[in-house]
Design a protein around this motif. Structure first.
Motif, mmCIF file in Angstrom:
data_model
loop_
_atom_site.group_PDB
_atom_site.id
_atom_site.type_symbol
_atom_site.label_atom_id
_atom_site.label_comp_id
_atom_site.label_asym_id
_atom_site.label_seq_id
_atom_site.Cartn_x
_atom_site.Cartn_y
_atom_site.Cartn_z
ATOM 1 N N ALA A 57 0.859 -1.189 0.000
ATOM 2 C CA ALA A 57 0.000 0.000 0.000
ATOM 3 C C ALA A 57 0.889 1.230 0.000
ATOM 4 N N GLU A 58 0.404 2.282 -0.662
ATOM 5 C CA GLU A 58 1.149 3.545 -0.647
ATOM 6 C C GLU A 58 0.518 4.479 0.373
ATOM 7 N N ALA A 59 1.366 5.058 1.224
ATOM 8 C CA ALA A 59 0.892 6.025 2.211
ATOM 9 C C ALA A 59 0.769 7.398 1.554
ATOM 10 N N ILE A 147 10.741 3.209 -0.194
ATOM 11 C CA ILE A 147 10.773 4.665 -0.276
ATOM 12 C C ILE A 147 10.623 5.089 -1.727
ATOM 13 N N GLU A 148 9.656 5.971 -1.980
ATOM 14 C CA GLU A 148 9.423 6.463 -3.344
ATOM 15 C C GLU A 148 10.107 7.819 -3.528
ATOM 16 N N LEU A 149 11.014 7.863 -4.489
ATOM 17 C CA LEU A 149 11.730 9.099 -4.804
ATOM 18 C C LEU A 149 11.489 9.455 -6.254
ATOM 19 N N ILE A 177 11.224 4.385 -7.943
ATOM 20 C CA ILE A 177 11.273 5.653 -8.667
ATOM 21 C C ILE A 177 9.863 6.038 -9.067
ATOM 22 N N ASP A 178 9.386 7.138 -8.471
ATOM 23 C CA ASP A 178 8.033 7.619 -8.717
ATOM 24 C C ASP A 178 7.962 8.360 -10.053
ATOM 25 N N ASP A 179 6.779 8.358 -10.652
ATOM 26 C CA ASP A 179 6.536 9.114 -11.886
ATOM 27 C C ASP A 179 7.584 8.785 -12.953
HETATM 28 CA CA CA Z 1 4.134 8.162 -4.964
#
Ligand code: CA
Ligand code: C2E
Ligand code: CA
Ligand code: CA
Length: 278
Positions: A57-59, A147-149, A177-179
């Motif tokens: 799940a993403e917070a 961790i999303e960066l 890696i986000d986006d």
């Molecule tokens: Ca995100």
């Protein structure tokens, strides 16, 4: 002339004063929001496209009470980032996320938690100990924390940030890696920093059955990730057609309104319970 000069000075000092008071108000408002419990963490499930099971799940931060800046995180997070409080609030997010995930484990749901971390946070000298402490305090195993960066954080030449990232990896946390696909094209960092997960930006997903270009890009990213041993998650999946296309292309994970929006902790637990039964 003298007179107008004086007025000018008066004018500037007054506007500086106003600016100062404004930023003081912002800071105090944020301090209150944190200490009064006006900030909430919501959780959006991430689904294994092969098994249909919840993988993680993403917070996602919410500020629904006493918030003058708008409920959309894209509006209020820049306000937080304009103050020192990004570090306190960011630490709170990590602690809260680890605690929640540990609770899910205790309820029989062994899923991971993904947390968004901004560039400002990771540049702070004590970021590593914030994460380490949150893991210790909650009892969560580091392997369950992701961790999303964003891409530009990873292109940093700042050696302290790089070694901090490496130390976090050595702890066992995962790096996403986000986006992905919207930033830079220099992708050396993918292997250098041992990236675990690529999150396909939702702009690609919304176009995937419309634009040939989007599909080509998504296909290439998935193939590259496979070769490099990385997972791929598609965000912003809203339709069954999109899910089917992603599955066909070999995308492992999906997240989006098709399954669920971000939910308060109790609602997520209910979602996890009901998914066990089905
Ligand atoms: Ca995100
Ligand atoms: P993000 O990390 O790219 O998060 C994904 C955003 O897409 C979330 O918006 C989520 O609610 C939304 N979303 C999920 N599924 C769908 C879908 O199927 N369709 C559409 N149209 N949207 C979907 P949200 O919660 O408004 O967050 C916006 C951004 O704010 C996040 O983008 C992230 O960059 C930032 N953010 C949120 N929480 C935190 C946090 O705790 N810390 C930091 N640093 N940033 C955060
Ligand atoms: Ca994203
Ligand atoms: Ca985004």
């Amino acid at each position: 002339a003298k007179q107008s000069g004086k007025n000018k000075y008066h004018y500037y000092s007054e506007s500086l004063h106003t600016e100062y008071m404004k930023s003081l108000n912002v800071l105090n408002g944020l301090k209150d929001a944190l200490s009064e419990g006006f900030l909430d963490l919501y959780f959006q499930p991430q689904i294994n496209l092969e098994t249909n099971k919840i993988d993680s799940a993403e917070a996602l931060l919410r500020w629904n009470r006493g918030n003058p800046y708008g409920f959309n995180p894209d509006d209020f997070i820049p306000v937080i980032e304009s103050t020192e409080l990004i570090h306190d609030i960011g630490a709170w997010v990590i602690q809260e996320a680890c605690r929640a995930c540990k609770k899910w484990h205790e309820q029989g749901h062994h899923i991971s938690i993904a947390v968004n971390v901004s560039a400002l946070q990771i540049t702070r000298f004590n970021f590593y100990s914030i994460v380490e402490d949150a893991l210790k305090e909650s009892g969560l195993d580091a392997n369950f924390l992701e961790i999303e960066l964003t891409e530009h954080v990873l292109l940093t030449e700042n050696m302290e940030v790089r070694s901090r990232l490496k130390a976090l990896k050595d702890l066992g946390i995962k790096l996403a890696i986000d986006d992905f696909g919207t930033g830079y094209s220099n992708m050396n960092y993918l292997t250098r920093l041992r990236v675990d997960v690529l999150k396909l930006d939702k702009s690609f997903i919304s176009e995937i059955n419309v634009s040939k270009d989007s599909r080509v890009i998504v296909t290439a990213i998935i193939e590259m990730a496979n070769v490099l041993g990385m997972q791929v998650i598609a965000e912003g999946v809203e339709s069954i057609i999109q899910r089917n296309t992603l599955r066909e292309l070999g995308c492992g994970l999906g997240q989006g309104f098709l399954w669920s929006k971000a939910l308060p902790n109790l609602a997520l637990l209910a979602f996890l319970d009901s998914s066990l039964k089905s």
